[in-house]
Motif scaffolding. Structure first.
Motif, short mmCIF file in Angstrom:
data_model
loop_
_atom_site.label_atom_id
_atom_site.label_comp_id
_atom_site.label_asym_id
_atom_site.label_seq_id
_atom_site.Cartn_x
_atom_site.Cartn_y
_atom_site.Cartn_z
N ALA A 13 193.28 126.85 2.89
CA ALA A 13 192.89 127.09 1.50
C ALA A 13 193.93 126.53 0.54
O ALA A 13 193.60 125.94 -0.48
N GLU A 14 195.22 126.71 0.85
CA GLU A 14 196.28 126.18 0.00
C GLU A 14 196.24 124.65 -0.02
O GLU A 14 196.38 124.03 -1.06
N GLY A 15 196.05 124.07 1.14
CA GLY A 15 196.00 122.60 1.22
C GLY A 15 194.82 122.04 0.46
O GLY A 15 194.93 121.05 -0.25
N ARG A 16 193.68 122.68 0.58
CA ARG A 16 192.48 122.21 -0.11
C ARG A 16 192.64 122.36 -1.63
O ARG A 16 192.30 121.48 -2.39
N GLY A 17 193.21 123.47 -2.07
CA GLY A 17 193.40 123.71 -3.50
C GLY A 17 194.38 122.71 -4.09
O GLY A 17 194.18 122.18 -5.17
N ALA A 18 195.46 122.45 -3.40
CA ALA A 18 196.45 121.50 -3.90
C ALA A 18 195.88 120.09 -3.92
O ALA A 18 196.14 119.32 -4.83
N GLN A 19 195.09 119.76 -2.94
CA GLN A 19 194.52 118.42 -2.86
C GLN A 19 193.53 118.19 -3.99
O GLN A 19 193.50 117.12 -4.57
N LEU A 20 192.73 119.19 -4.32
CA LEU A 20 191.69 118.99 -5.32
C LEU A 20 192.19 119.11 -6.74
O LEU A 20 191.79 118.36 -7.61
N TRP A 21 193.06 120.08 -7.00
CA TRP A 21 193.33 120.41 -8.39
C TRP A 21 194.74 120.08 -8.86
O TRP A 21 195.12 120.45 -9.94
N ASP A 22 195.54 119.42 -8.11
CA ASP A 22 196.88 119.08 -8.55
C ASP A 22 196.93 117.61 -8.94
O ASP A 22 197.18 116.75 -8.11
N PRO A 23 196.67 117.31 -10.22
CA PRO A 23 196.60 115.91 -10.63
C PRO A 23 197.94 115.19 -10.51
O PRO A 23 197.97 113.98 -10.36
N ALA A 24 199.05 115.91 -10.54
CA ALA A 24 200.34 115.24 -10.42
C ALA A 24 200.53 114.66 -9.03
O ALA A 24 201.19 113.65 -8.85
N LYS A 25 199.93 115.29 -8.02
CA LYS A 25 200.08 114.82 -6.64
C LYS A 25 198.96 113.90 -6.20
O LYS A 25 199.04 113.28 -5.17
N ASN A 26 197.91 113.85 -6.95
CA ASN A 26 196.75 113.09 -6.50
C ASN A 26 196.47 111.95 -7.49
O ASN A 26 195.83 112.14 -8.51
N GLU A 27 196.93 110.77 -7.15
CA GLU A 27 196.79 109.63 -8.05
C GLU A 27 195.33 109.21 -8.21
O GLU A 27 194.93 108.77 -9.29
N LYS A 28 194.55 109.33 -7.17
CA LYS A 28 193.14 108.96 -7.27
C LYS A 28 192.42 109.83 -8.28
O LYS A 28 191.57 109.36 -9.03
N LEU A 29 192.77 111.10 -8.32
CA LEU A 29 192.17 112.02 -9.27
C LEU A 29 192.56 111.64 -10.70
O LEU A 29 191.73 111.67 -11.60
N GLN A 30 193.81 111.25 -10.89
CA GLN A 30 194.26 110.80 -12.20
C GLN A 30 193.52 109.54 -12.63
O GLN A 30 193.09 109.42 -13.77
N GLU A 31 193.39 108.60 -11.71
CA GLU A 31 192.68 107.36 -12.02
C GLU A 31 191.22 107.65 -12.38
O GLU A 31 190.68 107.07 -13.32
N PHE A 32 190.60 108.54 -11.62
CA PHE A 32 189.22 108.91 -11.91
C PHE A 32 189.10 109.55 -13.29
O PHE A 32 188.20 109.24 -14.06
N PHE A 33 190.04 110.44 -13.61
CA PHE A 33 190.03 111.10 -14.92
C PHE A 33 190.13 110.07 -16.04
O PHE A 33 189.34 110.09 -17.00
#
Length: 165
Positions: A51-71
């Motif tokens: 659960a911690e890994g999934r939450g950090a992967q989905l909602w931590d934009p600082a760690k997830n560059e693809k999410l930032q790019e998508f945003f």
């Protein structure tokens, strides 16, 4: 005849009491087993890590560059669609059908950006001050639909992940 009913009732009651007693005995012996407690702790820790890994992967934009790019891409696309709608309205005010289509596309992109944003309240405040009131209202109406779709997608993804195990 009442004698047969009474005997059957007593047999049923004795059977139920015996079954309940066996369940209590089995549960006590299971809970008292040190291996059971160890397995239960390991299972809970694994679920917590997952659960911690999934939450950090989905909602931590600082760690997830693809999410930032998508945003950023969704914000740019939303702004582009809304600027097209504004320029089409100023050029020819009779094209309201084009306006509503471009507005809808812009709202769709902005709602996607809002969905993956780390601070959606702050982004909504910015949108409130920068977007036309009609478009901002469309965005507010779109948010619950996007959240429902996101929850459905997440449930489907969890189902697929659980199915692999």
């Amino acid at each position: 005849m009442p004698c047969v009913r009474t005997v059957l009732g007593l047999l049923a009651a004795c059977g139920a009491i015996a079954f309940l007693g066996y369940c209590i005995y089995f549960d006590r012996s299971r809970r008292g087993d040190p291996a059971f407690k160890r397995r239960l702790r390991e299972k809970r820790r694994a679920q917590q890590r997952k659960a911690e890994g999934r939450g950090a992967q989905l909602w931590d934009p600082a760690k997830n560059e693809k999410l930032q790019e998508f945003f950023l891409q969704e914000v740019r696309m939303g702004e582009l669609c809304l600027s097209r709608a504004t320029s089409a309205t100023t050029a020819n005010p009779g094209f309201t059908a084009l306006l509503s289509g471009e507005d809808r596309m812009g709202v769709e992109h902005l709602s996607n950006a809002l969905l993956v944003c780390g601070q959606p309240q702050e982004l909504l405040k910015v949108f409130k001050h920068t977007l036309p009131p009609k478009v901002f209202e469309m965005l507010l109406h779109k948010i619950p639909l996007i959240c429902q779709q996101f929850e459905a997608d997440m449930n489907e993804q969890e189902y697929l992940e659980d199915d692999r195990d």
